[in-house]
Design a protein around this motif. Structure first.
Motif, PDB file in Angstrom:
ATOM      1  N   ASN A  38       0.641  -1.506   0.105  1.00 33.52           N
ATOM      2  CA  ASN A  38       0.093  -0.154   0.265  1.00 33.52           C
ATOM      3  C   ASN A  38       0.668   1.497   0.174  1.00 33.52           C
ATOM      4  O   ASN A  38       0.288   2.231  -0.462  1.00 33.52           O
ATOM      5  N   ILE A  39       2.166   1.875   0.559  1.00 34.92           N
ATOM      6  CA  ILE A  39       2.868   2.646   0.593  1.00 34.92           C
ATOM      7  C   ILE A  39       4.795   2.675  -0.170  1.00 34.92           C
ATOM      8  O   ILE A  39       4.184   3.874  -0.273  1.00 34.92           O
ATOM      9  N   VAL A  62       1.773   7.967   1.249  1.00 28.54           N
ATOM     10  CA  VAL A  62       1.267   6.751   1.225  1.00 28.54           C
ATOM     11  C   VAL A  62       1.391   6.588  -0.281  1.00 28.54           C
ATOM     12  O   VAL A  62       0.120   7.306  -1.293  1.00 28.54           O
ATOM     13  N   TRP A  69      -2.123  11.696   1.028  1.00 25.29           N
ATOM     14  CA  TRP A  69      -2.233  11.303   2.279  1.00 25.29           C
ATOM     15  C   TRP A  69      -0.432  11.761   2.434  1.00 25.29           C
ATOM     16  O   TRP A  69       0.302  10.243   2.324  1.00 25.29           O
ATOM     17  N   ILE A 171      -1.609   5.670  11.877  1.00 27.27           N
ATOM     18  CA  ILE A 171      -2.393   4.840  10.392  1.00 27.27           C
ATOM     19  C   ILE A 171      -3.084   3.980  11.909  1.00 27.27           C
ATOM     20  O   ILE A 171      -4.670   3.976  11.273  1.00 27.27           O
ATOM     21  N   LEU A 175      -6.675   3.425  11.581  1.00 27.58           N
ATOM     22  CA  LEU A 175      -7.500   1.942  11.169  1.00 27.58           C
ATOM     23  C   LEU A 175      -7.978   0.814  11.693  1.00 27.58           C
ATOM     24  O   LEU A 175      -8.911   0.097  11.150  1.00 27.58           O
ATOM     25  N   ASP A 228       3.298  -4.038  12.570  1.00 28.85           N
ATOM     26  CA  ASP A 228       2.312  -4.226  11.165  1.00 28.85           C
ATOM     27  C   ASP A 228       2.408  -5.740  10.201  1.00 28.85           C
ATOM     28  O   ASP A 228       3.161  -5.583   9.664  1.00 28.85           O
ATOM     29  N   HIS A 230       1.204  -8.571   9.862  1.00 30.10           N
ATOM     30  CA  HIS A 230       0.219  -9.369   9.162  1.00 30.10           C
ATOM     31  C   HIS A 230       1.065 -10.029   8.356  1.00 30.10           C
ATOM     32  O   HIS A 230       1.960 -10.201   7.937  1.00 30.10           O
ATOM     33  N   PHE A 248       6.455   0.030  10.597  1.00 31.34           N
ATOM     34  CA  PHE A 248       5.122   1.087  11.464  1.00 31.34           C
ATOM     35  C   PHE A 248       6.150   0.282  12.572  1.00 31.34           C
ATOM     36  O   PHE A 248       5.376   0.245  13.814  1.00 31.34           O
ATOM     37  N   ARG A 344     -11.103  -5.258  11.310  1.00 31.85           N
ATOM     38  CA  ARG A 344     -10.397  -3.517  10.235  1.00 31.85           C
ATOM     39  C   ARG A 344      -9.976  -4.027   8.830  1.00 31.85           C
ATOM     40  O   ARG A 344     -10.415  -4.059   8.521  1.00 31.85           O
ATOM     41  N   ARG A 345     -10.145  -5.886   9.366  1.00 34.74           N
ATOM     42  CA  ARG A 345      -9.705  -6.248   7.608  1.00 34.74           C
ATOM     43  C   ARG A 345     -11.031  -6.425   7.326  1.00 34.74           C
ATOM     44  O   ARG A 345     -10.498  -7.117   5.764  1.00 34.74           O
ATOM     45  N   LEU A 349     -10.687  -0.057   6.313  1.00 34.58           N
ATOM     46  CA  LEU A 349      -9.859   0.215   4.765  1.00 34.58           C
ATOM     47  C   LEU A 349      -9.046  -0.642   3.956  1.00 34.58           C
ATOM     48  O   LEU A 349      -9.656  -1.093   2.449  1.00 34.58           O
ATOM     49  N   ALA A 350      -8.417  -1.602   4.867  1.00 33.45           N
ATOM     50  CA  ALA A 350      -7.489  -2.459   4.692  1.00 33.45           C
ATOM     51  C   ALA A 350      -7.888  -3.763   3.706  1.00 33.45           C
ATOM     52  O   ALA A 350      -7.263  -4.717   5.719  1.00 33.45           O
TER      53      ALA A 350
HETATM   54  C1  SR1 Z   1      -2.896   3.223   4.282  1.00 30.61           C
HETATM   55  S1  SR1 Z   1      -1.722   1.747   5.360  1.00 30.61           S
HETATM   56  C2  SR1 Z   1      -2.836   0.172   4.919  1.00 30.61           C
HETATM   57  C3  SR1 Z   1      -2.874  -0.825   5.227  1.00 30.61           C
HETATM   58  O1  SR1 Z   1      -1.353  -0.886   5.164  1.00 30.61           O
HETATM   59  C4  SR1 Z   1      -0.465  -1.485   5.664  1.00 30.61           C
HETATM   60  O2  SR1 Z   1       0.797  -2.885   5.254  1.00 30.61           O
HETATM   61  C5  SR1 Z   1      -0.646  -1.202   7.135  1.00 30.61           C
HETATM   62  O3  SR1 Z   1      -1.193  -2.929   7.698  1.00 30.61           O
HETATM   63  C6  SR1 Z   1      -1.779  -0.641   7.333  1.00 30.61           C
HETATM   64  O4  SR1 Z   1      -2.871  -0.459   8.952  1.00 30.61           O
END
Ligand code: SR1
Ligand code: MG
Length: 399
Positions: A38-39, A62, A69, A171, A175, A228, A230, A248, A344-345, A349-350
């Motif tokens: 995403n970043i 981002v 952003w 973030i 999020l 982060d 995941h 993060f 949240r997943r 958003l993500a």
């Molecule tokens: C806008 S960033 C969305 C997500 O991507 C990153 O890997 C983090 O998990 C963040 O919450």
């Protein structure tokens, strides 16, 4: 030197050739942009059919959103230093950093391309024999050695100072702990799931527990976290595991890292209920996922407990009752943060491909409902679930 984005393949190859001694100076290197995150921007640079490295460059915003952003580029220093710190305790579990350039906000690191992204591996129902114990060891060793259990008071405060990471923490604060609990414009919700999301927004008891977890995320400077963790931040193969992408990182509650990765095993568990493929095979894989959750936690807990008993300088840990209380608290925190990751997943958003790739929206909603049910239960019952076997039983019961 001023920051500039790499603007050609030549720019990237020259950066690698000038700053490392991995290739002869006149080597012809090829570049491919491989980032699907995403970043940031990620490039693989190498000799066709030969050695390669990864270059990661952080822009001042981002990637998926653009300049609207903005994001501090100090995140790439934090990532490089965290990888080096993690590598000092678990050299086999992170890529080696070859070079960090503060002006160009870029890192050159080991290419771990022979491993597969864990999210893809889980979706494909691969069984990775070392994965759970590698992750348990990674968590125990990196978290213990950056906590007050191991560091003296001054060293710990220095650590907190050098890992202040406000943009990236913000973030997560939003999020994880805010958006999914209200009708936020950043949320993305399957229309079939909307009534369940609305039910969740009206659940004051749940929101109260999430506020408590958020308070701990904001205030509890317990250890240097990956921040982060995941499934997309882990690469795995039949023989090894690599943890990447700690941009993060900050000093926060230990349970956040453990909960994030356990939450991802459980998101895949929820996805397997409706992903394509033979039902018996998917059920077997769900059982493997729960076994992995148990192995991960047990490896972490056994190792962390031994560190507490044998290495800590803090005399409080000579008291066995306190050691046990401490681990029980970490377990409850872990469950709470696993629950927030799952929620949240699912409605934030993500999203994750483990569920998002289920094509039929109604079947996808069924997996999403399961993820929400497990997530809420982990948050609400985190102080009552006494151990990881009880956790696995409870999840089997819910599904
Ligand atoms: C806008 S960033 C969305 C997500 O991507 C990153 O890997 C983090 O998990 C963040 O919450
Ligand atoms: Mg990332």
């Amino acid at each position: 030197m001023e920051f500039r984005k790499f603007d050609s393949d030549k720019d990237v190859t020259e950066f690698v050739l000038h700053n490392t001694e991995l290739f002869e100076p006149d080597t012809q290197l090829t570049v491919s942009e491989i980032g699907d995150g995403n970043i940031n921007f990620i490039y693989r640079v190498g000799q066709p059919g030969g050695d390669s490295v990864i270059v990661k460059q952080a822009l001042p915003y981002v990637r998926i959103i653009g300049e609207g952003w903005p994001l501090s580029q100090d995140r790439v220093r934090i990532e490089a230093e965290t990888l080096q710190y993690e590598g000092s305790h678990c050299p086999d579990l992170v890529p080696t950093v070859y070079h960090f350039d503060a002006d160009l906000c870029a890192i050159v690191m080991e290419d771990i391309g022979q491993h597969e992204n864990l999210r893809h591996a889980l979706i494909a129902r691969r069984r990775l024999p070392n994965l759970a114990s590698d992750l348990g060891r990674f968590l125990a060793d990196t978290l213990y050695h950056s906590s007050d259990l191991h560091l003296d008071s001054h060293a710990k405060k220095e650590l907190v100072k050098s890992y202040i990471n406000p943009d990236l923490c913000k973030i997560t604060e939003e999020l994880f702990f805010w958006d999914p609990y209200c009708d936020h414009e950043r949320n993305s919700i399957n229309p079939h799931l909307r009534p369940y999301a609305e039910q969740l927004w009206a659940d004051d008891a749940l929101k109260l527990e999430v506020y408590k977890l958020k308070r701990q995320f904001l205030c509890d400077a317990e250890a240097l976290l990956h921040g982060d963790l995941h499934a997309g931040s882990v690469f795995a193969s039949g023989s090894g595991t690599k943890v990447i992408d700690p941009e993060f990182a900050y000093v926060g509650p230990i349970g956040f890292d453990i909960g994030s990765i356990l939450g991802n095993f459980l998101l895949n568990y929820a996805g397997q209920a409706n992903l394509p493929g033979d039902l018996a095979e998917r059920r077997d894989y769900q059982a493997w996922l729960l076994d992995s959750v148990e192995t991960l936690w047990n490896t972490f807990a056994e190792r962390f407990y031994i560190h507490m008993r044998e290495k800590t300088q803090d005399p409080s840990f000579n008291n066995e009752i306190y050691r046990t209380w401490y681990l029980d608290k970490l377990f409850a925190d872990t469950l709470g943060y696993a629950g927030t990751e799952m929620i949240r997943r699912t409605i934030g958003l993500a999203h994750v491909a483990d569920i998002e790739s289920i094509e039929d929206p109604q079947s996808r909603a069924n997996s999403e409902k399961l993820a929400l049910r497990i997530g809420c239960e982990l948050i609400m019952a985190r102080d009552q679930i006494i151990d990881v076997e009880a956790l696995a039983q409870r999840i089997r019961r819910i599904s």
